[in-house]
Design a protein around this motif. Sequence first.
Motif, mmCIF file in Angstrom:
data_model
loop_
_atom_site.group_PDB
_atom_site.id
_atom_site.type_symbol
_atom_site.label_atom_id
_atom_site.label_comp_id
_atom_site.label_asym_id
_atom_site.label_seq_id
_atom_site.Cartn_x
_atom_site.Cartn_y
_atom_site.Cartn_z
ATOM 1 N N PRO A 153 2.253 4.479 -1.396
ATOM 2 C CA PRO A 153 1.977 5.315 -2.569
ATOM 3 C C PRO A 153 3.277 5.488 -3.364
ATOM 4 O O PRO A 153 4.205 6.148 -2.899
ATOM 5 C CB PRO A 153 1.520 6.646 -1.965
ATOM 6 C CG PRO A 153 1.284 6.383 -0.515
ATOM 7 C CD PRO A 153 2.154 5.242 -0.145
ATOM 8 N N TRP A 174 0.810 -1.222 0.000
ATOM 9 C CA TRP A 174 0.000 0.000 0.000
ATOM 10 C C TRP A 174 0.837 1.262 0.000
ATOM 11 O O TRP A 174 0.320 2.339 0.305
ATOM 12 C CB TRP A 174 -0.974 -0.008 1.176
ATOM 13 C CG TRP A 174 -2.052 -0.984 0.911
ATOM 14 C CD1 TRP A 174 -2.218 -2.198 1.488
ATOM 15 C CD2 TRP A 174 -3.084 -0.872 -0.074
ATOM 16 N NE1 TRP A 174 -3.287 -2.854 0.942
ATOM 17 C CE2 TRP A 174 -3.840 -2.057 -0.021
ATOM 18 C CE3 TRP A 174 -3.435 0.103 -0.993
ATOM 19 C CZ2 TRP A 174 -4.921 -2.281 -0.857
ATOM 20 C CZ3 TRP A 174 -4.515 -0.126 -1.821
ATOM 21 C CH2 TRP A 174 -5.250 -1.307 -1.742
ATOM 22 N N LEU A 223 -6.226 5.631 -2.538
ATOM 23 C CA LEU A 223 -4.948 5.812 -3.240
ATOM 24 C C LEU A 223 -5.185 6.437 -4.627
ATOM 25 O O LEU A 223 -4.430 7.327 -5.056
ATOM 26 C CB LEU A 223 -4.265 4.452 -3.393
ATOM 27 C CG LEU A 223 -2.741 4.424 -3.380
ATOM 28 C CD1 LEU A 223 -2.187 5.135 -2.168
ATOM 29 C CD2 LEU A 223 -2.232 2.991 -3.421
ATOM 30 N N CYS A 270 -3.963 4.042 4.370
ATOM 31 C CA CYS A 270 -4.161 2.902 3.451
ATOM 32 C C CYS A 270 -3.887 1.584 4.176
ATOM 33 O O CYS A 270 -4.655 0.617 4.027
ATOM 34 C CB CYS A 270 -3.228 3.021 2.248
ATOM 35 S SG CYS A 270 -3.777 4.218 1.059
#
Lengths: 303, 301
Positions: A130, A128, B228, B278
Amino acid sequence: MIAQLLQRLLVLLLRFLAVWLLVALVVEIAMTGPRVRGEAVGGQTMEIVRELATGNLPTDLVAVVSGEATGVSWLAALGKSTLASFTVCAFAILVMLSFGPVFGVLAGRYRRHPWFEAMLSPLLAAAWLPGFWIASLAVWWQVEHWGMPGFADGEAATGGPMRIEWLWRTSLVALPVALVAIGWQVRFIAGTLRRSAGATHVLAAYSRGMGGGRLFYRHVFRNSLYPLIRSIDRSLPAMLGMQLLVEWAFRYPGLGTLVIESARSSQFAGLLSGGLLISTLLVVAHWVGETTATFLPQRASAI
Amino acid sequence: MPTVHQNRRRPKMRQMLQQLWHALMVGWDLYLFAFGYGIVFVLLGIAAISLSGHSMSTSAMSDGPGWTAPNAVHWFGTSRDGIDMMGPVLHAAGRSIWLALLATVGGSLAGLAVATLFFFVWRERGYRMLDRLAGWGAAIPAIFMVLTLAAGHGAGFGVTLLILSGLCALFVAGRSGRWFHELESSGDVLAARALGYSRRRLLIDHLFTRLWKHAAASAATLLPGVLLAEAALGFTGIGAQVSPAANRIGMLIAEGNETLFDAPWLVFFPGLVLWILCVVLATFAWAVRRTLGEAIDERLF
């Protein structure tokens, strides 16, 4: 076998048509927006295709995408960007295949370990990340700690860890992409193996006294070959999506920069061409995965 | 033989409390997740409402840099005009996460509604069609679709919500087709059909009771990905000519990127908050799936 292969080729052709139509539809919907360069430009997909085939890159994109001052044709820019992106993609897949399957199978093998979930949690966190954020931090790290030009459009390196310029640039874009993909793949493979381990034939073998590595590799792993092979092409859409963002964040002259800069300046030709290229690659990868799986032994592909 | 104590009629209030306690104990893990989700969303929702939005636009800065690196007073550092970055980061995170939640829930419900329509009208052929459509959709990276649609229609709150909901609906509709197909071939549904149950009764009594688990697990799994994608849209600044992604976490990272070498904390902390959110949402999703006994495709996770 030839008949089967021809049948598969026909399927590939139909899929190309379907996906290209879908890409054109998405771009058409985007072009019906309220203000695109001051006016709605819907229904111009064919004009865009003509522009792609014969026209030049608009002036606001030339410097960003190709790094040249003079006019460059769309086809030349696309060829250059595609080659650069495919290099990154190949590198990322190579890194992913070097670590993902190994860690995934190990995670599946030691799924009953009391610390199994805790051991997998770093991979969950990696999945996860980014990627565009990691790319920015990597650029900052280079400049701050190595005194090197950070972004891909910076000056060429003269020393330090960047002696092989193109390799370093490619790795820097590919590694955040691969890191995320490895996290996804390991979790996918571990989950698949865990599900396969609960199958009736595995329980039957266990009840007959088989256990440990023999049971795992002979009955669980072999019977999971189909999903394991498909894990490569299945992780590709997310991986390519992330690559678009990382390339742009890193100012790498690939498809990502072309697509995002085109989107920023409402150049739908760049979006259409990028979408067609990416979807073609994904359809081919999907087809190769499926076709490879059909040649597996029957018991493996039946799972 | 029952004792006098056992035979004695219990007061209604006590009966109700016992039933409530039983219900709580049966679904304690689900309530725990609801509580966890509640804390995350309520706190960030409060942050989105109460903390003011803030832009670090470089063009507005006339005087020299007034930023401070993170310290004991300003944990996230300050922006160029001396504003503590914790407020803007939490405000933007709150807006982004609520947008992602609304898009996921709305899209999932829309996808489920489409599949339900197919259940009544086209049945098996419809399920196959939905599944195929979702498969074709998977051949185009979702982020590409988000960026393309935003390029024409802007990246404002409403438009982004619509785009992300549409993509979630496409995904969930494809999945729902598969769920309907599987459930319709299960033993109890076949028996109910043989007994002459109407489609409506079949749906309410036999399918929805199991479908909600699939839908909840799928929505929980989609949520971090949607967050995201939303952040990526803000980061790229696409659609700014029409309506920019104002005060959202991705835009904050992009604004920090402009001063990356002078003030890296302006990129570091928004990105860190995004990553933590996230991971938290993905962990909740994993736990929800596990609790509901769902075997959702791990590649989504």
